[in-house]
Motif scaffolding. Structure first.
Motif, PDB file in Angstrom:
ATOM      1  N   PHE B  85       8.149  -7.972   2.771  1.00 15.81           N
ATOM      2  CA  PHE B  85       7.598  -6.626   2.782  1.00 15.81           C
ATOM      3  C   PHE B  85       8.034  -5.971   4.088  1.00 15.81           C
ATOM      4  CE2 PHE B  85       4.407  -8.635   0.000  1.00 15.81           C
ATOM      5  CZ  PHE B  85       4.181  -7.650  -0.959  1.00 15.81           C
ATOM      6  N   GLY B 148       1.421   1.202  -3.304  1.00 11.47           N
ATOM      7  CA  GLY B 148       1.161  -0.013  -2.541  1.00 11.47           C
ATOM      8  C   GLY B 148       0.302  -1.041  -3.260  1.00 11.47           C
ATOM      9  N   ALA B 151       1.322  -4.603  -2.378  1.00  8.91           N
ATOM     10  CA  ALA B 151       0.969  -4.852  -0.974  1.00  8.91           C
ATOM     11  C   ALA B 151      -0.534  -5.096  -0.863  1.00  8.91           C
ATOM     12  CB  ALA B 151       1.384  -3.674  -0.108  1.00  8.91           C
ATOM     13  N   LEU B 157      -1.725  -4.035   2.776  1.00  7.05           N
ATOM     14  CA  LEU B 157      -1.530  -2.573   2.756  1.00  7.05           C
ATOM     15  C   LEU B 157      -2.302  -1.988   3.929  1.00  7.05           C
ATOM     16  CD1 LEU B 157      -0.232  -0.170   1.232  1.00  7.05           C
ATOM     17  CD2 LEU B 157      -2.407   0.097   0.024  1.00  7.05           C
ATOM     18  N   SER B 163       3.054  -0.830   4.222  1.00  3.36           N
ATOM     19  CA  SER B 163       2.661  -2.237   4.245  1.00  3.36           C
ATOM     20  C   SER B 163       2.910  -2.805   5.627  1.00  3.36           C
ATOM     21  CB  SER B 163       3.450  -3.025   3.203  1.00  3.36           C
ATOM     22  OG  SER B 163       4.755  -3.262   3.664  1.00  3.36           O
TER      23      SER B 163
END
Lengths: 188, 202
Positions: B85, B148, B151, B157, B163
């Motif tokens: 991420f 998100g 995430a 998030l 993220s």
């Protein structure tokens, strides 16, 4: 009131001044290369090529050469990845000419890269000249946090002092033209 | 007198902030010159993930820039998975992290691992941004809508809508084997990640 004010002002001034000192300006043509210590490469061939002592940090002026081409790169930088074959070609051209190979050397400095990362870059592009690490960004800071790739061409004087002949961001373009430019500027 | 004093302080504070933004640049690549937005130095980590090593990785299915949907479960029993991420396209650290992974393909392959890159940006943005990096060998997935969501499933998030910069290593059985929720301002080093991959069954 006045006392606190002066106190606050002096703190801000102190912080500001120390920060402006932390970022150096990039040395230009005609100036010296910063007298900063460089971590040695890992492998023996690279150490012999540079003519330095094993496992010991060195200064640019200690390299056994008249001219050192310094490439500031990062394994993570896509433009440096694209530039790698051109720099290899430049190295090969220098090695082909007897008169040049002992006088012009190339050193890559990996800004913010660890040994593992520099080794990956070296093997991925089959790079035959030494790459060293600048994992703590010390050198990168001393040369004004340049974008990568950045190339310096540095003349090494017999007393170990240095003089920059070329200082520019971005590709070297055509390797043979670049080499001719160096030879002309250095008067080799 | 008092007005003048506060003016000086105000001025100095602005100077200080200016000096910080200048410092934000991190060995920026010439490639992205002028195209990278500099957010300055951000709060390192804003979330605390509920996920732990040994837990089953939450499944997801996301659109990729090449058009097809990619889900985690499709690699079950076949490949180890690294999920990277990154907070946002067109920002300084992120714009370097994936190009680095891009030349490390052989290290992932050696450990029978696939890499999935995920951000909360939409597909057109991700497309334009990754084009600047050259051809990437791994899928780049968009966690844009619902915003998100993946995430969030992974507990990373941030409250500012992007993220965390996080790595999850998931083995062939779908079990989380390594989590690195990294300081958003710096790049995790590749060596750690590869060492974790080497521990896995191929």
């Amino acid at each position: 009131m006045n006392k606190t004010l002066y106190f606050l002002i002096s703190i801000f001034v102190l912080i500001f001044v120390s920060y402006s000192f932390a970022i150096q300006k990039t040395p230009a043509e005609g100036e010296q290369f910063p007298d900063i210590s460089i971590k040695p490469p890992e492998n023996k061939d690279d150490i012999d090529y540079l003519g330095i002592k094993e496992k010991k940090s060195f200064k640019l002026g200690q390299i056994k050469a008249d001219i050192v081409i310094v490439e500031i790169f990062s394994m993570y930088c896509p433009y440096c990845q694209k530039e790698a074959p051109a720099v290899n070609e430049l190295f090969n051209k220098i090695q082909e000419i007897n008169n040049y190979k002992n006088h012009i050397k190339i050193l890559g400095i990996g800004a913010g890269n660890t040994q593992f990362e520099v080794n990956l870059f070296k093997s991925q592009y089959d790079i035959k000249f030494p790459l060293v690490i600048d994992d703590d960004f010390k050198i990168h800071k001393a040369i004004g946090e340049v974008r990568t790739p950045y190339f310096f061409v540095v003349k090494i004087n017999s007393d170990g002092s240095t003089k920059i002949l070329y200082s520019k961001v971005g590709s070297i373009q055509e390797p043979s033209d670049f080499l001719n430019m160096i030879v002309n500027k250095a008067g080799l | 007198m008092k007005n003048r004093a506060s003016f000086i302080i105000y001025f100095l504070i602005i100077l200080l902030f200016l000096s910080f933004t200048v410092l934000g640049a991190l060995a920026a690549s010439e490639q992205f010159k002028g195209k990278i937005f500099n957010p300055g130095v951000l709060k390192p980590i804003l979330t605390k993930t509920h996920l732990k090593k040994g837990m089953k990785a939450p499944d997801f299915s996301l659109p990729s820039i090449s058009g097809e949907k990619v889900s985690l479960s499709q690699f079950r029993g076949k490949k180890n998975v690294v999920i990277s991420f990154v907070p946002a396209a067109w920002t300084p650290v992120c714009s370097d992290q994936w190009p680095g992974y891009n030349i490390a393909k052989s290290l992932f392959e050696k450990n029978n691992a696939i890499l999935l890159g995920i951000t909360v940006d939409n597909i057109p943005t991700l497309y334009a941004w990754t084009k600047e990096m050259g051809d990437l060998w791994f899928p780049v997935l968009s966690d844009f809508y619902p915003h998100g969501a993946v995430a969030k499933k992974y507990g990373i998030l941030r409250t500012d809508g992007v993220s965390e910069r996080a790595l999850f290593v998931i083995d062939k059985k779908g079990i989380i084997r390594y989590i690195d929720v990294h300081d958003i301002n710096s790049r995790p080093n590749l060596e750690m990640l590869i060492k974790e991959l080497e521990k896995l069954e191929k």
